[in-house]
Scaffold this motif. Structure first.
Motif, PDB file in Angstrom:
ATOM      1  N   ALA A  22       0.839  -1.201   0.000  1.00  0.00           N
ATOM      2  CA  ALA A  22       0.000   0.000   0.000  1.00  0.00           C
ATOM      3  C   ALA A  22       0.875   1.252   0.000  1.00  0.00           C
ATOM      4  N   TYR A  23       1.917   1.251   0.820  1.00  0.00           N
ATOM      5  CA  TYR A  23       2.807   2.410   0.880  1.00  0.00           C
ATOM      6  C   TYR A  23       3.549   2.602  -0.442  1.00  0.00           C
ATOM      7  N   ARG A  24       4.015   1.501  -1.034  1.00  0.00           N
ATOM      8  CA  ARG A  24       4.740   1.618  -2.304  1.00  0.00           C
ATOM      9  C   ARG A  24       3.845   2.204  -3.396  1.00  0.00           C
ATOM     10  N   GLY A  70       4.875  10.520  -4.610  1.00  0.00           N
ATOM     11  CA  GLY A  70       6.277  10.850  -4.379  1.00  0.00           C
ATOM     12  C   GLY A  70       6.702  10.263  -3.035  1.00  0.00           C
ATOM     13  N   TRP A  71       7.973  10.053  -2.897  1.00  0.00           N
ATOM     14  CA  TRP A  71       8.495   9.409  -1.690  1.00  0.00           C
ATOM     15  C   TRP A  71       8.644  10.452  -0.589  1.00  0.00           C
ATOM     16  N   ASN A  72       7.542  10.865  -0.031  1.00  0.00           N
ATOM     17  CA  ASN A  72       7.558  11.904   0.999  1.00  0.00           C
ATOM     18  C   ASN A  72       6.406  11.684   1.955  1.00  0.00           C
ATOM     19  N   GLY A  73       6.134  12.666   2.759  1.00  0.00           N
ATOM     20  CA  GLY A  73       5.047  12.565   3.719  1.00  0.00           C
ATOM     21  C   GLY A  73       3.687  12.371   3.077  1.00  0.00           C
ATOM     22  N   ASN A  74       3.544  12.764   1.828  1.00  0.00           N
ATOM     23  CA  ASN A  74       2.270  12.576   1.152  1.00  0.00           C
ATOM     24  C   ASN A  74       1.906  11.097   1.041  1.00  0.00           C
ATOM     25  N   ALA A  75       2.911  10.254   0.832  1.00  0.00           N
ATOM     26  CA  ALA A  75       2.655   8.820   0.718  1.00  0.00           C
ATOM     27  C   ALA A  75       2.144   8.267   2.044  1.00  0.00           C
ATOM     28  N   GLU A  76       2.763   8.692   3.134  1.00  0.00           N
ATOM     29  CA  GLU A  76       2.298   8.248   4.451  1.00  0.00           C
ATOM     30  C   GLU A  76       0.882   8.733   4.707  1.00  0.00           C
ATOM     31  N   GLU A  77       0.627   9.980   4.377  1.00  0.00           N
ATOM     32  CA  GLU A  77      -0.708  10.534   4.587  1.00  0.00           C
ATOM     33  C   GLU A  77      -1.747   9.776   3.772  1.00  0.00           C
ATOM     34  N   ALA A  78      -1.435   9.512   2.517  1.00  0.00           N
ATOM     35  CA  ALA A  78      -2.373   8.792   1.654  1.00  0.00           C
ATOM     36  C   ALA A  78      -2.622   7.384   2.177  1.00  0.00           C
ATOM     37  N   THR A  79      -1.555   6.719   2.619  1.00  0.00           N
ATOM     38  CA  THR A  79      -1.701   5.358   3.139  1.00  0.00           C
ATOM     39  C   THR A  79      -2.558   5.350   4.395  1.00  0.00           C
ATOM     40  N   ASN A  95      -4.744   7.621   5.358  1.00  0.00           N
ATOM     41  CA  ASN A  95      -6.117   7.965   4.987  1.00  0.00           C
ATOM     42  C   ASN A  95      -6.840   6.754   4.394  1.00  0.00           C
ATOM     43  N   ALA A  96      -6.119   6.007   3.565  1.00  0.00           N
ATOM     44  CA  ALA A  96      -6.718   4.828   2.933  1.00  0.00           C
ATOM     45  C   ALA A  96      -7.070   3.774   3.981  1.00  0.00           C
ATOM     46  N   PHE A  97      -6.195   3.578   4.950  1.00  0.00           N
ATOM     47  CA  PHE A  97      -6.472   2.582   5.984  1.00  0.00           C
ATOM     48  C   PHE A  97      -7.697   2.970   6.807  1.00  0.00           C
ATOM     49  N   VAL A  98      -7.821   4.245   7.122  1.00  0.00           N
ATOM     50  CA  VAL A  98      -8.984   4.716   7.878  1.00  0.00           C
ATOM     51  C   VAL A  98     -10.245   4.562   7.035  1.00  0.00           C
ATOM     52  N   LEU A 157      -6.118  -1.627  -2.277  1.00  0.00           N
ATOM     53  CA  LEU A 157      -5.243  -0.843  -3.149  1.00  0.00           C
ATOM     54  C   LEU A 157      -6.024   0.184  -3.977  1.00  0.00           C
ATOM     55  N   GLN A 158      -7.257  -0.131  -4.328  1.00  0.00           N
ATOM     56  CA  GLN A 158      -8.075   0.855  -5.041  1.00  0.00           C
ATOM     57  C   GLN A 158      -8.322   2.061  -4.146  1.00  0.00           C
ATOM     58  N   ILE A 159      -8.539   1.811  -2.869  1.00  0.00           N
ATOM     59  CA  ILE A 159      -8.723   2.912  -1.921  1.00  0.00           C
ATOM     60  C   ILE A 159      -7.428   3.702  -1.782  1.00  0.00           C
ATOM     61  N   VAL A 160      -6.285   3.009  -1.753  1.00  0.00           N
ATOM     62  CA  VAL A 160      -4.986   3.685  -1.665  1.00  0.00           C
ATOM     63  C   VAL A 160      -4.769   4.579  -2.888  1.00  0.00           C
ATOM     64  N   VAL A 161      -5.070   4.068  -4.063  1.00  0.00           N
ATOM     65  CA  VAL A 161      -4.919   4.858  -5.291  1.00  0.00           C
ATOM     66  C   VAL A 161      -5.795   6.107  -5.216  1.00  0.00           C
ATOM     67  N   ASN A 162      -7.046   5.941  -4.828  1.00  0.00           N
ATOM     68  CA  ASN A 162      -7.959   7.087  -4.736  1.00  0.00           C
ATOM     69  C   ASN A 162      -7.473   8.105  -3.710  1.00  0.00           C
ATOM     70  N   GLU A 163      -7.033   7.642  -2.550  1.00  0.00           N
ATOM     71  CA  GLU A 163      -6.560   8.558  -1.514  1.00  0.00           C
ATOM     72  C   GLU A 163      -5.270   9.257  -1.940  1.00  0.00           C
ATOM     73  N   SER A 164      -4.419   8.571  -2.690  1.00  0.00           N
ATOM     74  CA  SER A 164      -3.190   9.193  -3.186  1.00  0.00           C
ATOM     75  C   SER A 164      -3.525  10.361  -4.106  1.00  0.00           C
ATOM     76  N   HIS A 165      -4.504  10.149  -4.974  1.00  0.00           N
ATOM     77  CA  HIS A 165      -4.933  11.239  -5.857  1.00  0.00           C
ATOM     78  C   HIS A 165      -5.561  12.374  -5.054  1.00  0.00           C
ATOM     79  N   ASN A 166      -6.318  12.031  -4.010  1.00  0.00           N
ATOM     80  CA  ASN A 166      -6.909  13.066  -3.154  1.00  0.00           C
ATOM     81  C   ASN A 166      -5.830  13.901  -2.472  1.00  0.00           C
ATOM     82  N   VAL A 167      -4.777  13.251  -1.987  1.00  0.00           N
ATOM     83  CA  VAL A 167      -3.686  13.968  -1.326  1.00  0.00           C
ATOM     84  C   VAL A 167      -2.991  14.892  -2.316  1.00  0.00           C
TER      85      VAL A 167
END
Length: 195
Positions: A45-47, A54-63, A65-68, A88-98
């Motif tokens: 999910a993090y990858r 990007g390999w930054n805090g945004n990835a952690e935030e998206a992950t 958010n997706a878990f919640v 993973l679909q939720i992770v993708v969506n949350e990554s775009h939201n971030v």
């Protein structure tokens, strides 16, 4: 006659069945089962999030958010379906939201800086400080969303074609064609960056 619970404990479960049991327990409200599911899928999910944001805090935030969001959506999860593609679909969506939220903040910050005559640092300064990984991520960012997602699912999430195609809502053949075109475009962008 043994209860289902006794049979479940007495027989070793194959990995897929063990995950199905965890999913069913999580859907029923078992927090420990949900935590076990997250531990199983947190790296992938993090990858995926990092490759998109990007390999930054945004990835952690998206992950996170997706878990919640996945936890809150568990009552709507279709028991018997595969958990990883759903998560993973939720992770993708949350990554775009971030990313959208970050762009909004950047635009607001730029407007505020203009009002206060504060200089806005140029993107070139950040790009020059990055190493080869950042060059690849930058080239990825120039791809269309579907092309970037095709590359991310193959090379960052390491998903099989069928699973990646399902996440993209397309056939396996259409996914392979998109991936081929996306790799060619990415290669061209990387060659331009080296010049």
């Amino acid at each position: 006659m043994a209860s289902d619970h006794t049979v479940e404990l007495a027989l070793p479960l194959p990995a897929g069945d063990a995950e199905s049991v965890l999913v069913a327990r999580a859907v029923a409200g078992d927090h420990d089962a949900y935590a076990a599911l997250l531990r199983t899928h947190e790296r992938i999910a993090y990858r995926v999030a990092a490759a998109i944001t990007g390999w930054n805090g945004n990835a952690e935030e998206a992950t996170q958010n997706a878990f919640v969001k996945a936890y809150r959506s568990l009552p709507r999860f279709r028991v018997g379906a595969a958990f990883r593609p759903w998560l993973l679909q939720i992770v993708v969506n949350e990554s775009h939201n971030v990313l959208r939220a970050e762009r909004r903040h950047e635009r607001l910050g730029a407007r505020a800086a203009e009002r206060h005559d504060a200089p806005v640092p140029g993107p070139d300064e950040a790009v020059l400080a990055r190493e080869e990984v950042e060059t690849v991520l930058g080239a990825l960012a120039l791809l269309s969303d579907p092309d970037r997602l095709a590359v991310v699912l193959r090379y960052f999430a390491e998903l099989p074609d069928a699973e990646a195609a399902a996440l993209m809502g397309t056939s396996r053949e259409a996914y392979r064609v998109r991936l081929l075109r996306a790799r060619r475009r990415l290669q061209a962008l990387l060659e331009e960056a080296d010049v």
